[in-house]
Write a protein that holds these residues in place. Structure first.
Motif, PDB file in Angstrom:
ATOM      1  N   SER A  81      32.539  31.981  93.144  1.00  0.00           N
ATOM      2  CA  SER A  81      31.523  30.956  92.906  1.00  0.00           C
ATOM      3  C   SER A  81      30.141  31.580  92.772  1.00  0.00           C
ATOM      4  O   SER A  81      29.344  31.182  91.914  1.00  0.00           O
ATOM      5  CB  SER A  81      31.544  29.935  94.046  1.00  0.00           C
ATOM      6  N   VAL A  82      29.856  32.572  93.600  1.00  0.00           N
ATOM      7  CA  VAL A  82      28.568  33.281  93.522  1.00  0.00           C
ATOM      8  C   VAL A  82      28.423  33.950  92.162  1.00  0.00           C
ATOM      9  O   VAL A  82      27.372  33.852  91.523  1.00  0.00           O
ATOM     10  CB  VAL A  82      28.439  34.311  94.673  1.00  0.00           C
ATOM     11  N   ASN A  91      28.117  31.298  89.260  1.00  0.00           N
ATOM     12  CA  ASN A  91      26.853  30.562  89.279  1.00  0.00           C
ATOM     13  C   ASN A  91      25.636  31.480  89.328  1.00  0.00           C
ATOM     14  O   ASN A  91      24.510  31.007  89.443  1.00  0.00           O
ATOM     15  CB  ASN A  91      26.836  29.601  90.470  1.00  0.00           C
ATOM     16  N   VAL A 124      24.350  33.467  91.596  1.00  0.00           N
ATOM     17  CA  VAL A 124      23.539  33.175  92.782  1.00  0.00           C
ATOM     18  C   VAL A 124      22.975  34.484  93.330  1.00  0.00           C
ATOM     19  O   VAL A 124      23.722  35.437  93.583  1.00  0.00           O
ATOM     20  CB  VAL A 124      24.387  32.469  93.865  1.00  0.00           C
ATOM     21  N   GLU A 130      19.924  33.567  98.153  1.00  0.00           N
ATOM     22  CA  GLU A 130      20.299  32.153  98.108  1.00  0.00           C
ATOM     23  C   GLU A 130      21.726  31.896  98.573  1.00  0.00           C
ATOM     24  O   GLU A 130      22.230  30.782  98.492  1.00  0.00           O
ATOM     25  CB  GLU A 130      20.114  31.624  96.678  1.00  0.00           C
ATOM     26  N   TRP A 131      22.412  32.927  99.085  1.00  0.00           N
ATOM     27  CA  TRP A 131      23.802  32.787  99.490  1.00  0.00           C
ATOM     28  C   TRP A 131      23.997  31.759 100.600  1.00  0.00           C
ATOM     29  O   TRP A 131      24.972  31.015 100.589  1.00  0.00           O
ATOM     30  CB  TRP A 131      24.376  34.123  99.932  1.00  0.00           C
ATOM     31  N   GLN A 155      22.311  29.003 101.320  1.00  0.00           N
ATOM     32  CA  GLN A 155      22.241  27.653 100.761  1.00  0.00           C
ATOM     33  C   GLN A 155      23.465  27.374  99.886  1.00  0.00           C
ATOM     34  O   GLN A 155      24.049  26.298  99.950  1.00  0.00           O
ATOM     35  CB  GLN A 155      20.963  27.480  99.949  1.00  0.00           C
ATOM     36  N   HIS A 156      23.862  28.364  99.094  1.00  0.00           N
ATOM     37  CA  HIS A 156      25.032  28.195  98.237  1.00  0.00           C
ATOM     38  C   HIS A 156      26.297  28.008  99.090  1.00  0.00           C
ATOM     39  O   HIS A 156      27.166  27.213  98.744  1.00  0.00           O
ATOM     40  CB  HIS A 156      25.192  29.403  97.309  1.00  0.00           C
TER      41      HIS A 156
END
Length: 61
Positions: free
Chosen positions: A29-30, A33, A35, A39-40, A42-43
């Motif tokens: 997902s990281v 997206n 990321v 910001e990990w 929050q993600h």
């Protein structure tokens, strides 16, 4: 459901294989997206919410 059943479910742990699958899904997902590392956290919160809404197993039932 009674409180005892809820407590029992919350006390169960994920297996090492389930944790690894969840970890890999988060990494994917990281990447998908794009990321940033800053910001990990929050993600991760959003990832857990979405995974649990989709019927994914974050806890054993």
């Amino acid at each position: 459901m009674d409180a005892g059943t809820n407590k029992q479910k919350s006390n169960q742990r994920l297996s090492i294989f389930e944790l690894e699958a969840l970890r890999e899904a988060f990494r994917q997902s990281v990447r998908e997206n794009d990321v940033a590392e800053a910001e990990w956290a929050q993600h991760a919160e959003l990832f857990v919410k979405k995974t649990s809404q989709k019927g994914g197993r974050l806890t054993r039932t």
